[in-house]
Scaffold this motif. Structure first.
Motif, mmCIF file in Angstrom:
data_model
loop_
_atom_site.group_PDB
_atom_site.id
_atom_site.type_symbol
_atom_site.label_atom_id
_atom_site.label_comp_id
_atom_site.label_asym_id
_atom_site.label_seq_id
_atom_site.Cartn_x
_atom_site.Cartn_y
_atom_site.Cartn_z
ATOM 1 N N GLU A 55 0.965 -1.212 -0.038
ATOM 2 C CA GLU A 55 0.094 0.182 0.119
ATOM 3 C C GLU A 55 0.869 1.295 0.237
ATOM 4 N N SER A 56 0.425 2.305 -0.813
ATOM 5 C CA SER A 56 1.460 3.488 -0.795
ATOM 6 C C SER A 56 1.044 4.566 0.055
ATOM 7 N N ASP A 57 -0.248 4.176 0.776
ATOM 8 C CA ASP A 57 -0.631 5.327 1.484
ATOM 9 C C ASP A 57 0.020 5.251 2.982
ATOM 10 N N TYR A 58 0.727 6.628 3.291
ATOM 11 C CA TYR A 58 1.218 6.566 4.546
ATOM 12 C C TYR A 58 0.757 7.340 5.603
ATOM 13 N N LYS A 59 -0.596 7.899 5.325
ATOM 14 C CA LYS A 59 -1.447 8.601 6.175
ATOM 15 C C LYS A 59 -2.399 7.642 7.180
ATOM 16 N N ALA A 60 -2.374 7.983 8.254
ATOM 17 C CA ALA A 60 -3.310 7.280 9.191
ATOM 18 C C ALA A 60 -4.457 8.348 9.795
ATOM 19 N N ASP A 61 -5.668 7.996 9.518
ATOM 20 C CA ASP A 61 -6.824 8.685 9.957
ATOM 21 C C ASP A 61 -7.109 8.810 11.635
ATOM 22 N N LYS A 62 -6.681 7.736 12.160
ATOM 23 C CA LYS A 62 -6.797 7.798 13.828
ATOM 24 C C LYS A 62 -5.744 7.110 14.345
ATOM 25 N N ALA A 63 -5.603 7.609 15.660
ATOM 26 C CA ALA A 63 -4.692 6.589 16.647
ATOM 27 C C ALA A 63 -5.434 5.443 17.074
ATOM 28 N N SER A 64 -4.620 4.658 17.690
ATOM 29 C CA SER A 64 -5.151 3.360 17.981
ATOM 30 C C SER A 64 -6.113 3.432 19.238
ATOM 31 N N VAL A 611 0.419 12.636 -2.797
ATOM 32 C CA VAL A 611 0.136 13.637 -3.341
ATOM 33 C C VAL A 611 -0.530 13.691 -4.542
ATOM 34 N N THR A 612 -0.330 12.636 -5.230
ATOM 35 C CA THR A 612 -1.108 12.090 -6.749
ATOM 36 C C THR A 612 -1.441 10.491 -6.232
ATOM 37 N N SER A 613 -2.143 9.942 -7.307
ATOM 38 C CA SER A 613 -2.366 8.449 -7.165
ATOM 39 C C SER A 613 -0.941 7.987 -7.234
ATOM 40 N N ASN A 614 0.124 8.413 -7.793
ATOM 41 C CA ASN A 614 1.141 7.577 -7.899
ATOM 42 C C ASN A 614 2.408 8.116 -7.051
ATOM 43 N N LEU A 615 2.346 9.461 -6.363
ATOM 44 C CA LEU A 615 3.195 9.885 -5.599
ATOM 45 C C LEU A 615 2.755 10.130 -4.230
ATOM 46 N N ALA A 654 9.849 9.679 0.262
ATOM 47 C CA ALA A 654 8.634 9.657 -0.988
ATOM 48 C C ALA A 654 9.034 8.325 -1.871
ATOM 49 N N THR A 655 7.895 8.029 -2.563
ATOM 50 C CA THR A 655 7.948 6.834 -3.310
ATOM 51 C C THR A 655 7.030 7.282 -4.685
ATOM 52 N N TYR A 656 7.536 6.761 -5.927
ATOM 53 C CA TYR A 656 6.604 7.153 -7.049
ATOM 54 C C TYR A 656 6.572 5.907 -7.780
ATOM 55 N N ARG A 657 5.338 5.569 -8.325
ATOM 56 C CA ARG A 657 4.987 4.259 -8.903
ATOM 57 C C ARG A 657 5.003 4.615 -10.271
ATOM 58 N N LEU A 658 5.795 3.748 -11.103
ATOM 59 C CA LEU A 658 6.048 3.987 -12.396
ATOM 60 C C LEU A 658 5.208 2.897 -13.238
ATOM 61 N N PRO A 659 5.038 2.935 -14.456
ATOM 62 C CA PRO A 659 4.466 2.024 -15.286
ATOM 63 C C PRO A 659 5.214 0.579 -15.250
ATOM 64 N N PHE A 662 7.095 -0.826 -11.859
ATOM 65 C CA PHE A 662 8.365 -0.235 -10.930
ATOM 66 C C PHE A 662 8.074 0.585 -9.967
ATOM 67 N N THR A 663 8.590 0.769 -8.888
ATOM 68 C CA THR A 663 8.604 1.840 -7.904
ATOM 69 C C THR A 663 9.864 2.233 -7.572
ATOM 70 N N VAL A 664 9.930 3.573 -7.322
ATOM 71 C CA VAL A 664 11.301 4.296 -7.077
ATOM 72 C C VAL A 664 10.998 5.209 -5.835
ATOM 73 N N GLY A 665 12.039 5.179 -5.168
ATOM 74 C CA GLY A 665 11.817 6.074 -3.583
ATOM 75 C C GLY A 665 12.842 6.205 -3.245
ATOM 76 N N GLY A 666 12.840 7.180 -2.376
ATOM 77 C CA GLY A 666 13.933 7.748 -1.441
ATOM 78 C C GLY A 666 13.989 8.768 -0.487
ATOM 79 N N GLY A 667 14.684 8.957 0.406
ATOM 80 C CA GLY A 667 14.644 10.196 1.297
ATOM 81 C C GLY A 667 15.742 10.573 1.782
#
Length: 747
Positions: A55-64, A611-615, A654-659, A662-667
């Motif tokens: 899964e690409s989503d890093y965002k959580a909506d709620k704490a446990s 940020v987008t569906s791929n980033l 950050a990660t970006y999903r390519l066609p 492939f996925t590339v990422g870094g920080g």
């Protein structure tokens, strides 16, 4: 410290320009603003169908925790959630590695003189938070390294957590959320091999046993047998098993039974001498030591027989019942025990321990292994927590009430040791771990510490309308700590007890349904012996049973925004924390009094999500200004700041999903210079230099069942100090350039 290659004989580099930090932060935080502008102007981004490794989503909506009844965007405090997807993409296997995603949080402190800190020695906003680590909202005891194989997410609460958790660190707490059985069938496994003989395998199997009754099981397994990049001899060998069973998952009454067993058989790391680092000078008249070359940062100065053996068992039973959609109950019972048996042949680089027979013959220089560290300690906890959550409406006001009680018994048993025999020496530039062990460590005493606590708490979120609300909480803890020590026949028997009352109050204004602006005031307290179960009769010790608790108060002003269809969270907060009742020496009377005061204030910024569906992106920046308002200077440099607290810190990924799968990422991570503590050591570096570290990742989906992930750490092979001890004799080198290849299997 920050250096330029090579790692073995590096020269000091200039501190990274602060403008680089500001530019990186500005760039990260501009991304959501650009996305919001695109939404406002009506432009749309193309929606691509992708197949990603995770899964690409890093965002959580709620704490446990049930105590946080509102979504994160409406929670009026800095609370960072580090999700499993991010942890996996970075190849993080320990809590320390996962916490790199929270700016300014880390294991910067290597320990006192000859003793070395073990496990997750976490510093956060200027103070040690190692005793404020929780698993599923229950305190987790023991100075061990916590593995991520059974962890779903890590929650970092910054600021006083006294109302939420009772006694603890002045500046926050860390909660690990474990994986639970769920109503789906899947099997995931991974195998990793990397530099310096890193080997690790994990498996995660979930099975629905009875769909009608909502019965499911989950089993997580882990085996690791790894070297440590950049460190000879040091080893991490771990085995873990975590079964989970759930009943009634599709009913109003749900029962979760969880067990975790972990064995560790590691070779500990005592660090390397700071000789040759910038700021090092001769501790005596041998001036040639000032210009002595650095040692190889991979050197191991212990002995091959050193060990760190850990056994941990944790059983948890949780019952949840929904009386109605508006009234819910949760009860948690936990028993856990952690045992650690530890031996490290460590050193101190004092003038007496450095033998340098000739300035012209460095190969003959030796350092005494003068401070063997022996620990045999066990920690136990048994607790029962009950929470009730109720949504009520009185007139035009809406209440979300959370009330609860908690009964806890925590115990620690530790042996004390006396060293015998003679001390060996190590060649300073070519140490031999196979040198004979010439000393003995004999148990000559023990100590027992115990804290019993009865707690009651109440939280209320009061909503006046769609824009305004109040969030408040109160907690009362009655504690009793007892301490018994038999040190070679010398008996110490002490006890202390009392009540801790903590509270917090926040006002929240919501300009929109997806944003909030808040102002918070909160308190916390730490009684004598509250961090380590050890009481003292010494007047200069904060653990003196006659002293009152250390008290903390924090104010925070912040804002949170969920942008881009609530897929991207942007946060900003100004904070100020005051810690009082620190034990200080009165220069006039020569007596000790609790007159010390310390302050930490600053700003923290964050952005997390898609940020987008791929980033996908997560980034954080903090600036902290620390000060000893009343009391002795605590840094070796003589600066009136707190030790082991970077003034600035930045982290991003950050990660970006390519066609084509492939996925590339870094920080990038930035930590400004770290001031070490002071203890009178002569000639050692007074601080560690600032540094930047860059990591990268490439993922490739082979098919729906198999994908590969390649992680590259410290791409530019930056040579830096990750942690330094109080005397400055020893430091832990940062991880050099290394790679790890992981194969993930999903069925």
């Amino acid at each position: 410290m920050s250096y330029i290659k090579s790692r073995k004989h590096a020269q000091a580099a200039r501190q990274p320009a602060l403008t680089a930090t500001h530019l990186a932060v500005a760039g990260a935080l501009l991304l959501p603003a650009m996305g919001a502008h695109a939404q406002a102007t009506g432009s749309t981004l193309p929606k691509l169908e992708v197949t990603a490794t995770q899964e690409s989503d890093y965002k959580a909506d709620k704490a446990s925790s049930a105590k946080y009844s509102q979504p994160l965007v409406d929670t009026p405090q800095t609370l960072t959630v580090i999700k499993k997807q991010l942890i996996d993409q970075q190849g993080a296997t320990t809590l320390t590695e996962a916490l790199r995603n929270s700016p300014g949080v880390g294991t910067f402190y290597l320990g006192e003189n000859g003793s070395t800190s073990t496990g997750d020695a976490i510093y956060m906003r200027g103070f040690d938070a190692s005793s404020a680590i929780f698993v599923d909202n229950v305190r987790d005891l023991g100075s061990i390294s916590r593995d991520m194989f059974n962890i779903q997410q890590v929650e970092v609460l910054k600021g006083p957590a006294g109302t939420d958790n009772g006694r603890g660190s002045p500046t926050g707490s860390i909660n690990l959320v474990t994986k639970q059985a769920e109503m789906s069938n899947f099997f995931n496994a991974s195998a990793t091999y990397g530099s310096w003989n890193q080997k690790r395998a994990t498996a995660d199997w979930n099975k629905v046993l009875d769909e009608d009754r909502g019965i499911a099981m989950r089993l997580n397994l882990m085996k690791q047998d790894s070297g440590v990049p950049g460190r000879h001899e040091v080893k991490n060998d771990r085995t873990g098993i975590a079964p989970s069973l759930a009943f009634g998952l599709n009913s109003p009454t749900r029962v979760f039974l969880n067990y975790v067993h972990i064995d560790q058989d590691n070779v500990p790391d005592g660090g390397v001498p700071t000789i040759g680092l910038p700021g090092y000078t001769s501790p005596d008249t041998r001036s040639y030591l000032t210009s002595a070359a650095r040692v190889n940062s991979a050197n191991f100065y212990g002995l091959s027989g050193d060990y760190d053996k850990v056994t941990s068992d944790m059983f948890t039973a949780r019952v949840e019942h929904d009386f109605s959609p508006d009234v819910k109950l949760q009860n948690t019972t936990r028993y856990a025990k952690t045992s650690q048996d530890y031996l490290l042949t460590s050193f101190m680089g004092t003038a007496a321990n450095l033998v340098t027979p000739s300035a012209s013959n460095p190969s003959g220089w030796t350092i005494s292994r003068s401070n063997p560290t022996r620990k045999d300690q066990s920690n136990e906890i048994i607790t029962n927590q009950t929470n009730i959550t109720a949504d009520l409406q009185t007139g035009g006001l809406k209440h979300t009430l959370v009330g609860g009680v908690e009964f806890t018994e925590e115990k620690q048993h530790a042996l004390s040791f006396t060293r015998g025999g003679t001390l060996s020496v190590a060649n300073l530039y070519n140490p031999n771990p196979n040198d004979p062990k010439t000393y003995t460590m004999t148990a000559t005493g023990y100590n027992d510490g115990k804290t019993d606590t009865v707690s009651a708490y109440l939280f209320d979120t009061l909503k006046f309308n769609e824009h305004w609300s109040l969030n408040g909480g109160i907690r009362e803890d009655h504690y009793r700590t007892t301490y018994y020590s038999n040190a070679a026949g010398t008996i110490t028997n002490l006890s202390t007890s009392g009540n801790l009352f903590n509270w917090k109050l926040a006002a929240i204004y919501k300009p929109t349904s997806y944003s909030s602006i808040y102002a918070l005031y909160a308190t916390s307290q730490q009684p004598p012996g509250g961090a380590n179960f050890a009481l003292s009769a010494a007047s200069n010790s904060a653990a003196n049973a006659n002293y009152v608790p250390q008290k903390t108060k924090t104010s925070e002003l912040g804002t949170k925004w969920d942008l881009l269809d609530k897929k991207l969270a942007v946060t900003a907060a100004l904070f100020r924390t005051e810690v009082n009742n620190e034990v200080e020496l009165d220069a006039t009377s020569g007596q000790y009094f609790q007159t010390g005061k310390k302050t930490v204030q600053g700003i923290e910024l964050g952005v997390t999500g898609d940020v987008t569906s791929n980033l996908s992106l997560t980034a954080g920046y903090t600036y902290m200004k620390t000060k000893v308002d009343s009391g002795a200077i605590v840094t070796a440099a003589g600066e009136n700041n707190l030790a082991y607290t970077p003034k600035q810190a930045f982290t991003s990924w950050a990660t970006y999903r390519l066609p084509q799968g492939f996925t590339v990422g870094g920080g990038a991570r930035y930590v400004s210079s770290l001031l070490r503590g002071t203890d009178g050591a002569v000639g050692t570096p007074k601080y560690a230099n600032a540094y930047w570290v860059f990591d990268g990742m490439v993922g490739y989906v082979i098919n729906k069942n198999v994908d590969l992930q390649l992680n590259l750490y410290n791409i530019f092979d930056k040579d830096y100090v990750a942690a330094i001890n109080k005397s400055g004799y020893r430091y832990t080198p940062g991880t050099p350039r290394s790679v790890a290849l992981t194969a993930n299997f999903k069925f």
